[in-house]
Write a protein that holds these residues in place. Structure first.
Motif, PDB file in Angstrom:
ATOM      1  N   ASP A 112       0.836  -1.202   0.000  1.00 31.75           N
ATOM      2  CA  ASP A 112       0.000   0.000   0.000  1.00 31.75           C
ATOM      3  C   ASP A 112       0.869   1.250   0.000  1.00 31.75           C
ATOM      4  N   ASN A 128     -11.730  10.658   6.681  1.00 29.72           N
ATOM      5  CA  ASN A 128     -10.904   9.609   6.060  1.00 29.72           C
ATOM      6  C   ASN A 128      -9.650   9.305   6.872  1.00 29.72           C
ATOM      7  N   VAL A 167      -8.031   6.724  10.145  1.00 30.45           N
ATOM      8  CA  VAL A 167      -8.186   5.549  11.006  1.00 30.45           C
ATOM      9  C   VAL A 167      -7.113   5.593  12.091  1.00 30.45           C
ATOM     10  N   GLN A 221      -4.535   3.339  14.112  1.00 32.06           N
ATOM     11  CA  GLN A 221      -3.818   2.072  14.104  1.00 32.06           C
ATOM     12  C   GLN A 221      -3.246   1.820  15.497  1.00 32.06           C
ATOM     13  N   THR A 276      -6.654  -2.075  13.223  1.00 30.44           N
ATOM     14  CA  THR A 276      -7.186  -0.835  12.677  1.00 30.44           C
ATOM     15  C   THR A 276      -8.521  -0.508  13.321  1.00 30.44           C
ATOM     16  N   SER A 284     -11.686   2.315  13.387  1.00 33.44           N
ATOM     17  CA  SER A 284     -12.300   3.390  12.603  1.00 33.44           C
ATOM     18  C   SER A 284     -13.140   4.269  13.532  1.00 33.44           C
ATOM     19  N   SER A 335      -4.104   8.834   7.448  1.00 34.88           N
ATOM     20  CA  SER A 335      -5.097   9.120   6.422  1.00 34.88           C
ATOM     21  C   SER A 335      -5.327   7.881   5.574  1.00 34.88           C
ATOM     22  N   THR A 336      -6.558   7.569   5.272  1.00 36.59           N
ATOM     23  CA  THR A 336      -6.844   6.449   4.387  1.00 36.59           C
ATOM     24  C   THR A 336      -6.642   6.838   2.927  1.00 36.59           C
ATOM     25  N   ARG A 337      -6.466   8.109   2.662  1.00 33.16           N
ATOM     26  CA  ARG A 337      -6.252   8.560   1.290  1.00 33.16           C
ATOM     27  C   ARG A 337      -4.809   8.359   0.838  1.00 33.16           C
ATOM     28  N   MET A 361      -2.095   7.461   3.453  1.00 37.31           N
ATOM     29  CA  MET A 361      -1.350   6.786   4.515  1.00 37.31           C
ATOM     30  C   MET A 361      -0.419   7.715   5.295  1.00 37.31           C
TER      31      MET A 361
END
Length: 266
Positions: free
Chosen positions: A111, A182, A184, A186, A219, A221, A252-254, A256
C-alpha cells in the motif's frame, strides 16, 4: 536494498505495489487480569519510523541496527522518535520462514508503494511519517529525513489510557484532539526486543536481533474523537509478557500519511 528474486521482474513488481503484563502461569490465562490504567504518552512533534525488514534478507541486519540506534536516541530523550519494525513474508519462500513475519505487513508495504510511487516493495525500507520512503540502512539519510519531519507539527494529538481487562485482552481508551475525515487509528502491539539464530536462507548461521517488532496491528475506525477499543492478544504474543508496549497512530486512508502518533507503556 534487496528484492527477492521472485520480485525483481517488472511484471511481478507490478503485482506487489499496547503495556505491563502480569506474570502468570499458562493455566492461569483464563483468569481475569486487571491493571491500573496507564496513560498514553504524548511528546512534541513525534516522528514515526516504520521499517520493513526480513530475516531472510541479507541486506536487512544493518537497517535493523540503524533502527536500534534511533530507538536508543528516543529512549535517552535525544530525539522524539517512535520506531516500528514490520517483518514482511515475501522472503519466506527463499529458505527461511521469518518467525515474526505476517502477510498483513507485506500488504501494508505494498500500500505504501502505491502511495509513494515506488515501482515495488523492497527490503530494508524505512517510511517516515507515512510520507517518504528510504533505504533503511542509510542512517545519515534517515536522520536527515527525521529532522525534516520533526519540524512539522502533527495534525492531532492522541491521549487516553490503556489497561488489562481479562482473557488476555487490552482496553484502549483514546481521545483525539480532532478527527479528520478519512482517518483511522492504528494500534500496534510491539515487542521491544527479539533475537534468534537463523539456520537457513541468506542470513544462514547469523544471530539476529530486532527492535520494536510489531506483533499485532489493529485498525480502528473512530466515529468521534473519544472511544474505546478492546484488543485480544494471540497466545504467541501473550508469551512475550512484560516486553510489550503499544504504539498508536492516526493515518489518512487517502495517502497513509501519519497525522499523529503516541506510545503507551503498560
Amino acid at each position: 536494498m534487496s528484492r527477492p528474486s521472485h520480485l525483481r521482474f517488472p511484471a511481478l513488481l507490478a503485482l506487489s505495489a499496547f503495556f505491563i503484563m502480569c506474570s502468570f502461569a499458562p493455566e492461569e490465562t483464563s483468569q481475569a487480569l486487571t491493571s491500573e490504567p496507564a496513560p498514553i504518552q504524548t511528546v512534541e512533534h513525534p516522528v514515526l519510523v516504520e521499517l520493513f525488514t526480513s530475516q531472510g534478507c541479507s541486506s536487512c541486519p544493518p537497517a535493523d541496527r540503524v533502527l536500534q540506534a534511533l530507538d536508543t536516541d528516543a529512549q535517552s530523550g535525544d530525539a522524539a522518535i517512535i520506531t516500528l519494525s514490520y517483518h514482511v513474508d515475501y522472503w519466506n519462500r527463499l529458505g527461511w520462514r521469518d518467525p515474526y513475519s505476517q502477510s498483513a505487513f507485506s500488504d501494508r508495504q505494498r500500500d505504501y508503494a502505491r502511495h509513494l510511487n515506488d515501482r515495488g516493495v523492497y527490503t530494508p525500507q524505512a517510511v517516515i511519517n507515512g510520507r517518504t520512503g528510504h533505504i533503511g540502512s542509510r542512517e545519515r539519510e534517515l536522520r536527515s529525513a527525521i529532522q525534516t519531519a520533526s519540524t512539522k507539527a502533527p495534525q492531532l494529538q492522541i491521549a487516553g489510557n490503556t489497561s488489562w481487562t481479562k482473557n488476555n485482552e487490552i482496553t484502549v481508551d483514546y481521545q483525539l484532539s480532532t478527527l479528520p475525515e478519512n482517518a483511522v487509528l492504528q494500534v500496534a502491539v510491539v515487542q521491544a526486543a527479539v533475537e534468534n539464530e537463523v539456520p537457513r536462507g541468506e542470513n544462514r548461521g547469523r544471530h539476529l536481533a530486532h527492535t520494536n517488532v510489531v506483533r499485532q496491528l489493529t485498525t480502528v475506525s473512530p466515529t468521534q474523537t473519544e472511544g474505546q477499543s478492546t484488543i485480544s492478544l494471540e497466545s504467541e504474543v501473550v508469551r512475550a509478557k512484560s516486553d510489550l508496549h503499544l504504539v498508536l497512530f492516526v493515518e489518512s486512508t487517502r495517502n497513509m500519511q501519519v497525522l499523529g502518533v503516541a506510545r503507551a507503556d503498560l
